[in-house]
Design a protein around this motif. Structure first.
Motif, mmCIF file in Angstrom:
data_model
loop_
_atom_site.group_PDB
_atom_site.id
_atom_site.type_symbol
_atom_site.label_atom_id
_atom_site.label_comp_id
_atom_site.label_asym_id
_atom_site.label_seq_id
_atom_site.Cartn_x
_atom_site.Cartn_y
_atom_site.Cartn_z
ATOM 1 N N ALA A 34 55.100 -9.851 14.705
ATOM 2 C CA ALA A 34 54.333 -8.605 14.699
ATOM 3 C C ALA A 34 54.474 -7.918 13.338
ATOM 4 C CB ALA A 34 54.818 -7.697 15.824
ATOM 5 N N MET A 35 55.672 -8.014 12.725
ATOM 6 C CA MET A 35 55.873 -7.417 11.397
ATOM 7 C C MET A 35 54.964 -8.077 10.371
ATOM 8 S SD MET A 35 57.227 -8.296 8.265
ATOM 9 C CE MET A 35 58.571 -9.441 8.362
ATOM 10 N N GLU A 36 54.922 -9.424 10.360
ATOM 11 C CA GLU A 36 54.090 -10.116 9.366
ATOM 12 C C GLU A 36 52.625 -9.731 9.525
ATOM 13 O OE1 GLU A 36 56.623 -14.201 8.614
ATOM 14 O OE2 GLU A 36 55.588 -13.963 10.525
ATOM 15 N N ALA A 37 52.175 -9.604 10.755
ATOM 16 C CA ALA A 37 50.787 -9.201 10.996
ATOM 17 C C ALA A 37 50.566 -7.778 10.494
ATOM 18 C CB ALA A 37 50.469 -9.299 12.489
ATOM 19 N N ALA A 38 51.545 -6.900 10.724
ATOM 20 C CA ALA A 38 51.421 -5.506 10.284
ATOM 21 C C ALA A 38 51.380 -5.409 8.762
ATOM 22 C CB ALA A 38 52.574 -4.679 10.843
ATOM 23 N N THR A 58 63.587 -1.631 8.718
ATOM 24 C CA THR A 58 62.393 -0.864 8.339
ATOM 25 C C THR A 58 61.103 -1.418 8.954
ATOM 26 O OG1 THR A 58 62.122 -2.107 6.284
ATOM 27 C CG2 THR A 58 63.415 -0.069 6.166
ATOM 28 N N CYS A 59 61.265 -2.241 9.962
ATOM 29 C CA CYS A 59 60.100 -2.733 10.723
ATOM 30 C C CYS A 59 60.224 -2.275 12.169
ATOM 31 C CB CYS A 59 60.023 -4.253 10.654
ATOM 32 S SG CYS A 59 61.430 -5.047 11.459
ATOM 33 N N HIS A 60 61.010 -1.216 12.359
ATOM 34 C CA HIS A 60 61.323 -0.667 13.681
ATOM 35 C C HIS A 60 60.065 -0.215 14.423
ATOM 36 C CE1 HIS A 60 63.319 3.017 15.829
ATOM 37 N NE2 HIS A 60 63.227 1.980 16.648
ATOM 38 N N VAL A 61 59.979 -0.576 15.695
ATOM 39 C CA VAL A 61 58.877 -0.136 16.556
ATOM 40 C C VAL A 61 59.431 0.177 17.951
ATOM 41 C CG1 VAL A 61 57.019 -1.420 15.390
ATOM 42 C CG2 VAL A 61 58.326 -2.539 17.233
ATOM 43 N N TYR A 62 58.621 0.882 18.728
ATOM 44 C CA TYR A 62 58.928 1.127 20.138
ATOM 45 C C TYR A 62 57.959 0.306 20.984
ATOM 46 C CZ TYR A 62 61.186 5.221 18.060
ATOM 47 O OH TYR A 62 61.947 6.051 17.278
ATOM 48 N N ARG A 93 62.640 -2.012 19.108
ATOM 49 C CA ARG A 93 62.737 -3.413 18.691
ATOM 50 C C ARG A 93 62.426 -3.484 17.201
ATOM 51 N NH1 ARG A 93 62.252 -7.936 21.888
ATOM 52 N NH2 ARG A 93 62.882 -8.834 19.891
ATOM 53 N N LEU A 94 62.828 -4.583 16.592
ATOM 54 C CA LEU A 94 62.439 -4.850 15.208
ATOM 55 C C LEU A 94 61.206 -5.743 15.282
ATOM 56 C CD1 LEU A 94 65.933 -5.525 13.604
ATOM 57 C CD2 LEU A 94 64.595 -3.401 13.574
ATOM 58 N N SER A 95 60.118 -5.300 14.678
ATOM 59 C CA SER A 95 58.868 -6.063 14.840
ATOM 60 C C SER A 95 58.940 -7.438 14.185
ATOM 61 C CB SER A 95 57.671 -5.266 14.314
ATOM 62 O OG SER A 95 57.828 -4.931 12.954
ATOM 63 N N CYS A 96 59.892 -7.640 13.243
ATOM 64 C CA CYS A 96 60.018 -8.979 12.644
ATOM 65 C C CYS A 96 60.609 -9.975 13.630
ATOM 66 C CB CYS A 96 60.845 -8.956 11.366
ATOM 67 S SG CYS A 96 62.592 -8.554 11.590
ATOM 68 N N GLY A 106 46.875 -8.108 22.939
ATOM 69 C CA GLY A 106 46.659 -6.726 23.366
ATOM 70 C C GLY A 106 47.903 -5.859 23.251
ATOM 71 N N LEU A 107 48.999 -6.443 22.757
ATOM 72 C CA LEU A 107 50.269 -5.716 22.650
ATOM 73 C C LEU A 107 50.112 -4.417 21.860
ATOM 74 C CD1 LEU A 107 53.397 -5.563 22.908
ATOM 75 C CD2 LEU A 107 53.515 -6.912 20.792
ATOM 76 N N SER A 108 50.687 -3.369 22.424
ATOM 77 C CA SER A 108 50.672 -2.074 21.770
ATOM 78 C C SER A 108 52.098 -1.751 21.317
ATOM 79 C CB SER A 108 50.161 -1.055 22.797
ATOM 80 O OG SER A 108 50.451 0.242 22.389
ATOM 81 N N LEU A 109 52.268 -1.338 20.076
ATOM 82 C CA LEU A 109 53.580 -0.991 19.538
ATOM 83 C C LEU A 109 53.497 0.381 18.889
ATOM 84 C CD1 LEU A 109 54.389 -4.409 17.805
ATOM 85 C CD2 LEU A 109 55.417 -3.542 19.922
ATOM 86 N N GLU A 110 54.480 1.211 19.139
ATOM 87 C CA GLU A 110 54.503 2.535 18.517
ATOM 88 C C GLU A 110 55.407 2.521 17.299
ATOM 89 O OE1 GLU A 110 55.674 5.263 21.623
ATOM 90 O OE2 GLU A 110 54.419 4.135 23.020
ATOM 91 N N THR A 111 54.962 3.147 16.229
ATOM 92 C CA THR A 111 55.791 3.229 15.029
ATOM 93 C C THR A 111 56.490 4.585 15.008
ATOM 94 O OG1 THR A 111 53.872 3.947 13.745
ATOM 95 C CG2 THR A 111 54.432 1.619 13.651
ATOM 96 N N PRO A 112 57.768 4.617 14.587
ATOM 97 C CA PRO A 112 58.514 5.893 14.551
ATOM 98 C C PRO A 112 57.920 6.842 13.526
ATOM 99 C CG PRO A 112 59.967 4.001 14.260
ATOM 100 C CD PRO A 112 58.574 3.494 14.153
ATOM 101 N N GLU A 113 58.302 8.111 13.647
ATOM 102 C CA GLU A 113 57.806 9.141 12.733
ATOM 103 C C GLU A 113 58.074 8.788 11.281
ATOM 104 O OE1 GLU A 113 57.778 13.885 13.286
ATOM 105 O OE2 GLU A 113 57.769 12.470 14.938
ATOM 106 N N SER A 114 59.289 8.316 10.987
ATOM 107 C CA SER A 114 59.602 7.858 9.625
ATOM 108 C C SER A 114 60.691 6.812 9.745
ATOM 109 C CB SER A 114 60.047 9.006 8.740
ATOM 110 O OG SER A 114 61.259 9.521 9.239
ATOM 111 N N GLN A 115 60.739 5.893 8.793
ATOM 112 C CA GLN A 115 61.741 4.825 8.852
ATOM 113 C C GLN A 115 62.880 5.144 7.915
ATOM 114 O OE1 GLN A 115 61.607 2.300 10.936
ATOM 115 N NE2 GLN A 115 59.505 1.711 11.248
#
Ligand code: FES
Length: 115
Positions: A34-38, A58-62, A93-96, A106-115
């Motif tokens: 997911a990180m590489e795609a992002a 720094t690839c942190h997601v919820y 989770r770490l998106s990497c 269809g996966l949905s991932l939320e990114t934190p306010e700041s890394q």
């Protein structure tokens, strides 16, 4: 991998949702994280300093609850890095470390306010 095999790979849709609710939908192959795609699609909030070595956080997601079973739990090594992140939540989770496959279409991932 030949060109034909590349073209025949299933595509996976991902949705990144920022803390302010802004959504970014991307489509990628299933042979990456997911990180590489992002990063390839310049998604805001995914910096990925270590480029997938599970070392920077720094690839942190919820991961939303409806996806947690399909995404699966963090490994011990990933959990260790997540432990250094102040914005960590139970669904962090770490998106990497999220390897894409057709079941995650269809996966949905939320990114934190700041890394
Ligand atoms: S890119 Fe560094 S931990 Fe994921």
């Amino acid at each position: 991998m030949g060109l034909l095999a590349t073209l025949e790979r299933p595509s996976v849709k991902l949705v990144f949702v920022r803390a302010d609710g802004a959504r970014r939908e991307i489509e990628t192959g299933d042979a990456c994280s997911a990180m590489e795609a992002a990063v390839a699609n310049e998604v805001d909030g995914i910096v990925a300093v270590c480029r997938g070595s599970c070392a920077c956080g720094t690839c942190h997601v919820y991961v939303p609850p409806e996806w947690s079973e399909r995404v699966g739990p963090a490994s011990a090594m990933e959990d260790e890095i997540l432990g250094t992140i102040s914005l960590r939540r139970p669904n962090s989770r770490l998106s990497c470390q999220i390897k894409l496959d057709p079941a995650l279409d269809g996966l949905s991932l939320e990114t934190p306010e700041s890394q």
